[in-house]
Design an enzyme around this catalytic site. Sequence first.
Site, PDB file in Angstrom:
ATOM      1  CB  ILE A  52      -0.985   0.004   1.182  1.00  9.21           C
ATOM      2  CG1 ILE A  52      -2.058   1.075   0.989  1.00  9.21           C
ATOM      3  CG2 ILE A  52      -0.278   0.185   2.511  1.00  9.21           C
ATOM      4  CD1 ILE A  52      -2.975   0.839  -0.185  1.00  9.21           C
ATOM      5  CB  SER A  74      10.717  -0.529   5.605  1.00  4.08           C
ATOM      6  OG  SER A  74      10.291  -1.834   5.235  1.00  4.08           O
ATOM      7  NE  ARG A  75      10.696  -5.710  10.814  1.00  5.14           N
ATOM      8  CZ  ARG A  75       9.988  -6.627  11.465  1.00  5.14           C
ATOM      9  NH1 ARG A  75      10.580  -7.442  12.314  1.00  5.14           N
ATOM     10  NH2 ARG A  75       8.691  -6.721  11.259  1.00  5.14           N
ATOM     11  CE  LYS A  89      -8.049  -0.003   4.742  1.00  2.00           C
ATOM     12  NZ  LYS A  89      -8.290  -1.444   4.861  1.00  2.00           N
ATOM     13  CG  ASP A 127      -7.473  -4.775   5.898  1.00  2.00           C
ATOM     14  OD1 ASP A 127      -6.753  -4.140   6.690  1.00  2.00           O
ATOM     15  OD2 ASP A 127      -7.344  -4.699   4.658  1.00  2.00           O
TER      16      ASP A 127
END
Length: 308
Positions: free
Chosen positions: A11, A33-34, A87, A165
């Site tokens: 996303i 971020s990993r 969200k 979701d």
Amino acid sequence: MQIALVGIGKIALDQHVPSIAASPDWELAATVSRHGTVDGVEAFTDFDAMLAARPDIRVVSLCMPPVPRYDYAAKAIRAARHVMLEKPPGATLSECHALADMAAAQRVSLYATWHSRSADKVQAAKAWLAGKTLRKFTVTWKEDVRRWHPGQEWIWEPGGMGVFDPGINALSIVTEILADPIHVTSALLEVPENRQAPIAAKMAFHHPTAEVAMEFDWRQEGDQTWSIEAECDEGTLALHDGGARMLVDGAETGDETSAALSGEYPRLYARMSELVRAGTSDVDLAPMRHVADAFTLGRRELVAPFTE
């Protein structure tokens, strides 16, 4: 304004990064971020390290799954950063209320985003429904989880919400366009034998004048269905493609070619810019309340195991 994007997954790459790049208000100054990065942008693997190294970045946009999001948001707020939440804004209502209180105490902006509310025809639908007598209201939200969440196991775990979701996107539109409040009266949750979260849900709601029903399903193959239909004494309204298309009494209104997500995320980032400049917050939790009520009232029915 400089902004840091945390959680570089599908996303973020599909919606957040292009929206920030196209905006006159924002500069993507860092990522955390990993696993993912964005070309040409300073990348961190540790959130605390980013906060310490980049005090000049005053705004953070959080795109990771809902369960770990509270800790990140709380750290950002304590560091006096403005926070934008993908969200759903959190895993529970309580933690979202806690974040809102923290943001108010720190005098920073907190934005609980609902991207589907920014779909092209949502505000037009709200205006059309205003003052009309609603008799029947039906929501059908059916999509293929394999297409939209490939390999994302967290969505099936507690806090991942399962079919809610995407379903919460429908609820975000409904709570925006209906003048009268609604609440869940019954729910059926279909839960795969090998999962913790539902793959489908059917719900009924109380409304002062109308029969309100919603059906969410994550097993849809072929065409995806994101539709809201309203029957009023004064006529009928339909929203299709997640709010990108609107029909009144069966006739299309406006442009028929809008993509389902076209414009939604740019509008979210424009709204975040307004909030930061005004020193205010926007934390509407109405869609999450309906999800929580569905889990509270829902009768659970085991269905066939789900595997990708």
